[in-house]
Design an enzyme around this catalytic site. Sequence first.
Site, PDB file in Angstrom:
ATOM      1  CD  GLU A 204       0.171   9.625  -5.598  1.00 16.71           C
ATOM      2  OE1 GLU A 204       1.285   9.115  -5.376  1.00 16.71           O
ATOM      3  OE2 GLU A 204      -0.214   9.936  -6.734  1.00 16.71           O
TER       4      GLU A 204
ATOM      5  N   GLY B 205       2.414   4.695 -12.806  1.00 22.85           N
ATOM      6  CA  GLY B 205       3.526   5.091 -13.676  1.00 22.85           C
ATOM      7  C   GLY B 205       3.420   6.558 -14.034  1.00 22.85           C
ATOM      8  CE1 TYR B 206      -0.481   8.077 -12.273  1.00 24.94           C
ATOM      9  CE2 TYR B 206      -0.218   9.099 -10.123  1.00 24.94           C
ATOM     10  CZ  TYR B 206      -0.998   8.413 -11.033  1.00 24.94           C
ATOM     11  OH  TYR B 206      -2.273   8.080 -10.700  1.00 24.94           O
TER      12      TYR B 206
ATOM     13  CD  GLU C 171       9.988  22.093  -0.924  1.00 24.97           C
ATOM     14  OE1 GLU C 171       9.676  20.965  -1.379  1.00 24.97           O
ATOM     15  OE2 GLU C 171      10.700  22.255   0.079  1.00 24.97           O
TER      16      GLU C 171
END
Length: 397
Positions: free
Chosen positions: A242, A126-127, A371
């Site tokens: 991640e 949950g970011y 980016e």
Amino acid sequence: MDFSRVELSADDAAFHDRVRQFLDTHVTDDVRRRDRETGDNFDEGVHLAMGADGWLSAEMNTGADGGMTRVQRRIWDLEKRRVHVPWVTWGTTIIVAQSVRQFGSPELRAEVLPRVPTGEVRLCLGYTEPDGGSDVATCKTRAVRDGDGWIVNGAKMFTTGAHNCQYVFLITNTDPQARKHKSLTMFLVPLDTPGIEIQGIRTVDGDRTNIVYYGDVRVADKYRLGEVNDGWRVLMEPLSVEHGVVDADADGLQDVSVLVHQGTVMAVSADRVAAAAGRRGPDGRRLLDDGSVGYRLGRSLARVEAALATPNMFGRVAIAQAMRDVSPDLMDILGAAAALPIETDGAADDGGAEYLYRWAPLCGIYGGTLEVFRNMIAQHVLGLGRPNYSPPKAKTS
């Protein structure tokens, strides 16, 4: 560099056979079809079977702890990739379980960790927030002290797997007056808590992710991970995993970068197009007889190989960018029939290039946009300093 075939020991060969037998039994055509239809990238039946047969426990542990050896782990990873095991939710579960083990209270560890290797407990991330972009530290989801617990309000985007998970690894803001990296606290929130609403979102490639709303959600303090306002430290290791910035082991028995799974799908699609381009049509001609086809196909294959060989965070960028650049060429080479999806009559390569084209934009934002990763490389690897996003100064006459 030695490119010879690795000869497996008798034990590893037997392990390989056992892996294939298990996966071929449980990861069926129906599982893969259902996964395409739901977009979940998760199958509970397969996951629970892995837990019951000891595969999840073995994957979580090293050979010294009764798990897989390095060679066995590589075999396991490659075989899962071969049969297209729905895998995303297990990936997030392993990442979060490590944080629970490191930062969770004894009570929380006892509640969660024993049920992870059985497959009963799955964990999601949950970011990201609806207006937060890739900078998770700009968190607006609030957690406010209330007696011996907390009240959480806010929303999170791209919480993939939430509808198949029992807990969410939730980043919250517990001190809006503090600097953004000093205002964060992490929780492991049970997803059956009243006030949580999960809504599905379908992406252009057919996957399902979720937006999750938190409305006056009461969370006991035992679900806090780490100290109050020290959530950034708790979050750093999972973010590094991640993002693909962890160091590779020296034995070479792992992917050279994250997104190699996606890159392998790209390579398979490119190989299928190459095979199609070399077949003769009813008129006896091949697509490769056109020099421009050979040029574009060769360029695409070279990009694929280079991307798959690029290590660490650089590989994440190389693979995602290659997918965006290569997939249109592959579809152009095959012609109009390349626009037909998988299992459609007349699809040029059973929908491989078409799926790759839809998947490519998503691979460029997993864990952060391209980016963002280019800026990370420029700042932390090349030493070019922080990017300056301030508007240009007005010219004076």
